[in-house]
Design an enzyme around this catalytic site. Structure first.
Site, short mmCIF file in Angstrom:
data_model
loop_
_atom_site.label_atom_id
_atom_site.label_comp_id
_atom_site.label_asym_id
_atom_site.label_seq_id
_atom_site.Cartn_x
_atom_site.Cartn_y
_atom_site.Cartn_z
N ARG A 225 38.45 36.49 52.14
CA ARG A 225 37.13 35.90 51.92
C ARG A 225 36.64 35.29 53.23
NH1 ARG A 225 36.91 38.79 48.22
NH2 ARG A 225 36.64 38.30 46.02
N HIS A 273 32.46 44.50 53.34
CA HIS A 273 33.22 44.17 52.13
C HIS A 273 33.55 45.43 51.32
CE1 HIS A 273 34.12 40.79 49.04
NE2 HIS A 273 34.92 41.83 48.84
P1 NDP Z 1 47.27 37.27 44.24
O1 NDP Z 1 46.88 36.12 43.39
O2 NDP Z 1 48.12 38.35 43.66
O3 NDP Z 1 48.07 36.75 45.53
C1 NDP Z 1 47.71 35.59 46.21
C2 NDP Z 1 48.79 35.26 47.23
O4 NDP Z 1 48.34 34.16 48.03
C3 NDP Z 1 50.11 34.83 46.57
O5 NDP Z 1 51.21 35.30 47.32
C4 NDP Z 1 50.03 33.31 46.64
O6 NDP Z 1 51.28 32.65 46.68
C5 NDP Z 1 49.32 33.12 47.97
N1 NDP Z 1 48.71 31.81 48.06
C6 NDP Z 1 47.75 31.27 47.27
N2 NDP Z 1 47.46 30.02 47.65
C7 NDP Z 1 48.28 29.75 48.71
C8 NDP Z 1 48.48 28.62 49.53
N3 NDP Z 1 47.78 27.48 49.35
N4 NDP Z 1 49.42 28.69 50.51
C9 NDP Z 1 50.15 29.81 50.69
N5 NDP Z 1 50.00 30.94 49.94
C10 NDP Z 1 49.06 30.91 48.97
O7 NDP Z 1 45.93 37.88 44.85
P2 NDP Z 1 45.64 39.38 45.32
O8 NDP Z 1 46.70 39.78 46.25
O9 NDP Z 1 45.37 40.26 44.16
O10 NDP Z 1 44.24 39.20 46.07
C11 NDP Z 1 44.14 38.39 47.22
C12 NDP Z 1 42.68 38.24 47.64
O11 NDP Z 1 42.20 39.42 48.25
C13 NDP Z 1 41.69 38.01 46.51
O12 NDP Z 1 41.72 36.67 46.06
C14 NDP Z 1 40.37 38.36 47.17
O13 NDP Z 1 39.84 37.21 47.78
C15 NDP Z 1 40.76 39.37 48.25
N6 NDP Z 1 40.23 40.70 47.96
C16 NDP Z 1 39.40 41.29 48.88
C17 NDP Z 1 38.91 42.55 48.68
C18 NDP Z 1 38.06 43.22 49.69
O14 NDP Z 1 37.54 44.29 49.42
N7 NDP Z 1 37.90 42.66 50.87
C19 NDP Z 1 39.24 43.31 47.46
C20 NDP Z 1 40.12 42.61 46.58
C21 NDP Z 1 40.59 41.34 46.82
P3 NDP Z 1 52.31 32.73 45.44
O15 NDP Z 1 52.82 34.16 45.46
O16 NDP Z 1 53.34 31.76 45.80
O17 NDP Z 1 51.52 32.41 44.21
C1 OXD Z 2 37.62 41.59 44.91
C2 OXD Z 2 36.74 42.00 45.98
O1 OXD Z 2 37.94 40.41 44.84
O2 OXD Z 2 36.17 43.10 45.90
O3 OXD Z 2 38.02 42.45 44.12
O4 OXD Z 2 36.61 41.30 46.98
#
Ligand code: NDP
Ligand code: OXD
Length: 310
Positions: A225, A273
């Site tokens: 993001r 994006h």
């Molecule tokens: P998940 O919820 O599966 O994974 C999030 C990860 O971040 C976990 O490993 C979590 O830790 C870690 N995390 C969260 N908060 C913290 C913190 N404060 N400190 C350290 N680690 C942290 O999410 P996804 O992998 O499915 O998606 C990640 C992001 O990708 C989405 O939220 C979205 O913003 C972005 N995205 C972007 C897209 C694009 O097209 N650009 C498309 C899709 C998603 P833990 O494992 O310990 O819970």
């Molecule tokens: C998502 C994205 O969060 O597209 O899926 O960014």
């Protein structure tokens, strides 16, 4: 039993046909054409208007159209209390993100920007390249997408480290967590990939301090993001020469303003994006599987934990 689709940006027709092919018994309605409010059991939503999900007494789950939940979390007043919000987890998103990360990592690793610039001026100059095994990649966020990207990069031969909130174990990946783990990983990352969710704890995490901790000549790839990055700090790190470049797929706000300095910055590779899109063809089976769980009386998977914010 109805599924209500609420999104101004996703393709309702595509979703309607993919879902109908799998579950013709579930009527698909597009907000504001709600029909009988009592019949609505499920919502598939992204940035719903505040009143779109109100007055639906039998709503059982709100499925986010994105993996990130800020499309719903940013409008908390639109979310009826007590109804689970479910993140989108599906093969298309995981593969798409791994491909995007591999594309950007390989492009920086092999000097893509330098050779494109040389081509513009007709310069024939061969540059030495490191091997993948000599380029360390750190991933912020080892969740569904972080792990998918980590597996792809391992397959390409890069040494990979990952950082999460809670301790993790992943074959072939140096897993770190906590503040100390972050510092250790960042100082040892030639390429840093951001795949964190946006929460109060992660907003602005990529600031001057974190960027300064990266090795000289490092690259940032942000596919999570825009609000994770302090823009002025990133520009300063690029302009000072500390960072060699950045790949940016996400911004705040989007679309990126036409006069934003990121557009024409020589060290920035920008995409609008598109790192991973939720495609109805691959995502509809995931939604149908979640509905089947609920119908069996089981809790859906990947429910957002409001206290963690993701
Ligand atoms: P998940 O919820 O599966 O994974 C999030 C990860 O971040 C976990 O490993 C979590 O830790 C870690 N995390 C969260 N908060 C913290 C913190 N404060 N400190 C350290 N680690 C942290 O999410 P996804 O992998 O499915 O998606 C990640 C992001 O990708 C989405 O939220 C979205 O913003 C972005 N995205 C972007 C897209 C694009 O097209 N650009 C498309 C899709 C998603 P833990 O494992 O310990 O819970
Ligand atoms: C998502 C994205 O969060 O597209 O899926 O960014």
């Amino acid at each position: 039993m109805t599924l209500l689709f609420v999104s101004a940006v996703d393709d309702a027709e595509d979703w309607a046909s993919e879902l109908a092919a799998l579950r013709p018994d579930i009527p698909f309605r597009v907000w504001p054409d709600v029909g009988d409010p009592a019949a609505v059991r499920y919502a598939l939503a992204w940035r719903p208007p505040v009143d779109a999900l109100a007055g639906l007494p039998n709503l059982q789950a709100i499925f986010s159209l994105g993996a990130g939940i800020d499309g719903l979390a940013d409008v908390p007043e639109a979310l009826p209390p007590g109804v689970p919000v479910v993140r989108m987890v599906e093969e298309g998103l995981s593969s798409g993100m791994a491909e995007y990360v591999a594309w950007q990592v390989l492009d920086w690793h092999r000097g893509g920007a330098l050779y494109r610039a040389q081509q513009q001026t007709g310069e024939w100059r061969r540059r030495r390249s490191k091997l993948a095994s000599e380029r360390r990649v750190g991933i912020l966020g080892l969740g569904v997408l972080g792990q998918s990207a980590a597996r792809m990069l391992r397959g390409l031969g890069f040494p990979v480290a990952g950082w999460s909130r809670t301790p993790k174990a992943m074959d072939g990946v140096d897993c770190r967590h906590g503040a100390e783990g972050l510092r250790e990983m960042v100082t040892a990352s030639d390429i840093l990939v951001n795949l964190l969710p946006l929460t109060p704890q992660t907003e602005g995490l990529i600031d001057a301090g974190l960027l300064a901790a990266l090795p000289q000549g490092a690259v940032l790839i942000n596919a999570a993001r825009g609000r994770h990055v302090v823009e002025a700090d990133l520009l300063a790190a690029l302009d000072s020469g500390h960072l060699a470049g950045a790949s940016l797929d996400v911004f705040f706000p989007e679309p990126l303003a036409a006069d934003h300095p990121f557009w024409r910055h020589p060290k920035i590779a920008l995409t609008p994006h598109v790192a991973a899109l939720t495609l109805p063809r691959t995502a509809a089976p995931a939604v149908v599987a979640q509905i089947a769980r609920i119908e069996r009386g089981e809790a859906p998977l990947h429910v957002v934990d409001a206290s963690r914010g993701y």
